[in-house]
Design a protein around this motif. Sequence first.
Motif, PDB file in Angstrom:
ATOM      1  N   THR A  26       0.833  -1.205   0.000  1.00  0.00           N
ATOM      2  CA  THR A  26       0.000   0.000   0.000  1.00  0.00           C
ATOM      3  C   THR A  26       0.866   1.252   0.000  1.00  0.00           C
ATOM      4  OG1 THR A  26      -1.796  -1.132   1.162  1.00  0.00           O
ATOM      5  CG2 THR A  26      -1.756   1.275   1.300  1.00  0.00           C
ATOM      6  N   ARG A  42       2.406   2.038  -3.395  1.00  0.00           N
ATOM      7  CA  ARG A  42       1.447   2.678  -4.309  1.00  0.00           C
ATOM      8  C   ARG A  42       1.219   4.137  -3.924  1.00  0.00           C
ATOM      9  NH1 ARG A  42      -0.821  -2.667  -4.189  1.00  0.00           N
ATOM     10  NH2 ARG A  42      -2.049  -2.156  -2.338  1.00  0.00           N
ATOM     11  N   GLU A  43       1.119   4.389  -2.618  1.00  0.00           N
ATOM     12  CA  GLU A  43       0.930   5.776  -2.170  1.00  0.00           C
ATOM     13  C   GLU A  43       2.122   6.642  -2.587  1.00  0.00           C
ATOM     14  OE1 GLU A  43      -1.560   7.261  -0.632  1.00  0.00           O
ATOM     15  OE2 GLU A  43      -2.863   5.538  -0.262  1.00  0.00           O
ATOM     16  N   TRP A  85       1.909   7.348  -6.364  1.00  0.00           N
ATOM     17  CA  TRP A  85       0.904   8.362  -6.686  1.00  0.00           C
ATOM     18  C   TRP A  85       1.411   9.763  -6.368  1.00  0.00           C
ATOM     19  CZ3 TRP A  85      -3.156   4.989  -3.788  1.00  0.00           C
ATOM     20  CH2 TRP A  85      -3.638   4.006  -4.660  1.00  0.00           C
ATOM     21  N   GLU A 143     -11.530  -1.650  -4.693  1.00  0.00           N
ATOM     22  CA  GLU A 143     -10.715  -0.789  -5.550  1.00  0.00           C
ATOM     23  C   GLU A 143     -11.552   0.128  -6.429  1.00  0.00           C
ATOM     24  OE1 GLU A 143      -7.942  -3.042  -7.781  1.00  0.00           O
ATOM     25  OE2 GLU A 143      -6.823  -3.760  -6.029  1.00  0.00           O
ATOM     26  N   VAL A 178     -13.617   7.098  -1.977  1.00  0.00           N
ATOM     27  CA  VAL A 178     -12.963   7.460  -0.725  1.00  0.00           C
ATOM     28  C   VAL A 178     -14.052   8.051   0.156  1.00  0.00           C
ATOM     29  CG1 VAL A 178     -11.284   8.988   0.383  1.00  0.00           C
ATOM     30  CG2 VAL A 178     -10.736   7.897  -1.813  1.00  0.00           C
ATOM     31  N   GLU A 209      -6.444  12.688  -1.681  1.00  0.00           N
ATOM     32  CA  GLU A 209      -6.228  11.259  -1.895  1.00  0.00           C
ATOM     33  C   GLU A 209      -7.069  10.755  -3.058  1.00  0.00           C
ATOM     34  OE1 GLU A 209      -4.356   7.606  -0.875  1.00  0.00           O
ATOM     35  OE2 GLU A 209      -3.977   9.639  -0.151  1.00  0.00           O
ATOM     36  N   ALA A 210      -8.312  11.199  -3.144  1.00  0.00           N
ATOM     37  CA  ALA A 210      -9.186  10.789  -4.250  1.00  0.00           C
ATOM     38  C   ALA A 210      -8.628  11.263  -5.583  1.00  0.00           C
ATOM     39  CB  ALA A 210     -10.589  11.344  -4.024  1.00  0.00           C
ATOM     40  N   ARG A 268      -5.895   8.908  -6.535  1.00  0.00           N
ATOM     41  CA  ARG A 268      -6.411   7.579  -6.883  1.00  0.00           C
ATOM     42  C   ARG A 268      -7.355   7.615  -8.078  1.00  0.00           C
ATOM     43  NH1 ARG A 268      -7.089   3.824  -2.021  1.00  0.00           N
ATOM     44  NH2 ARG A 268      -5.536   4.540  -0.495  1.00  0.00           N
ATOM     45  N   LYS A 269      -7.722   8.823  -8.516  1.00  0.00           N
ATOM     46  CA  LYS A 269      -8.729   8.990  -9.577  1.00  0.00           C
ATOM     47  C   LYS A 269     -10.040   8.318  -9.164  1.00  0.00           C
ATOM     48  CE  LYS A 269      -5.472   9.568 -13.411  1.00  0.00           C
ATOM     49  NZ  LYS A 269      -4.340   9.875 -12.519  1.00  0.00           N
ATOM     50  N   ALA A 270     -10.432   8.597  -7.936  1.00  0.00           N
ATOM     51  CA  ALA A 270     -11.631   8.004  -7.347  1.00  0.00           C
ATOM     52  C   ALA A 270     -12.592   9.100  -6.912  1.00  0.00           C
ATOM     53  CB  ALA A 270     -11.249   7.155  -6.125  1.00  0.00           C
ATOM     54  N   GLN A 302     -12.945   2.149  -0.915  1.00  0.00           N
ATOM     55  CA  GLN A 302     -11.550   1.741  -1.049  1.00  0.00           C
ATOM     56  C   GLN A 302     -10.696   2.345   0.057  1.00  0.00           C
ATOM     57  OE1 GLN A 302      -9.025   3.868  -4.171  1.00  0.00           O
ATOM     58  NE2 GLN A 302     -11.017   3.930  -5.169  1.00  0.00           N
TER      59      GLN A 302
END
Length: 295
Positions: free
Chosen positions: A21, A24-25, A28, A146, A150, A170-171, A174-176, A253
């Motif tokens: 994790t 990945r953070e 990004w 996934e 968020v 964060e979103a 993550r493109k969330a 996620q």
Amino acid sequence: MGGLVVVGVDGSASSLTAVETAAREARWRRARLRVVHAFLWPAMHVPLGSSPLGPPEGGIQNMVENLVGEAVARARSVAPEVDVSHAVVTGEPLTVLEAQSRAAQLVVIGSRGMGGFVGLLVGSTAVHLSAHGKCPVLVVREAGDEAGPVVVGVDGSVMGEQAVDFAFAEAALRKAPVRALHAWTTWNAPVPAPQDAAAPYANPPGALAGQEERLVSEALAGHRERYPEVAAEHQVVRGRTREALIEASHAAQLLVVGARGRGGFAGLLLGSVSHAVLHHAHCPVAVVRGSGGRH
């Protein structure tokens, strides 16, 4: 962009998941990643080398080098473009990681480590670091969805505002989407002074619900302007905050909360809602105290 992400490792399966994790953070954020192991044994004057009666590759020192090496290799396999370093620091895990958090924009840790007791959902280091860390702390519990949003708890407090800021940033990474959740009851909603002291009710019917809706809209307004690429929705429910957030975590996620909300007691470092979601959420949980490095 840039900065530092720190991940605590102890050789447990939970900490290796945290390493993935954290990698990945860091990717990004285009940040460096530091793998940190708190080496308690030297302070206890325990022999670190291999035993004369055992294999030369034995001993605590070699074990630590192996577990840190495995963690670094795992991080590089997940994010080969990230600059990964490692540090073995003598001291107790909470003290070591709290010190590391002073220079980090994020600290990532597994929910339970090698010292976890059977039946304990979240280890003491994860709980205490969430209360004492100088930057946001991401506790990796279950994997999360996934494709989910968020989810962030909104309550109008200062730490709640910092949590919303972290959730939008964060979103964006993550493109969330973001789902802002606010739960209220007549017990936790602020009661304004009545205009008429003789009035039988401090609030007319429906006034509290409208007031809580405005609280969430105001909390999100500036963030929607700063992050136009992030789809955001909000939900206001009447009920207990911890239960609402835990239920929302099923489809999330990531769940983001402030360390303490507007109902927190003075001097309490970690609120009851934050504590509850650390133990029972169905996805990773980010607890926001300090702001850490900016994304």
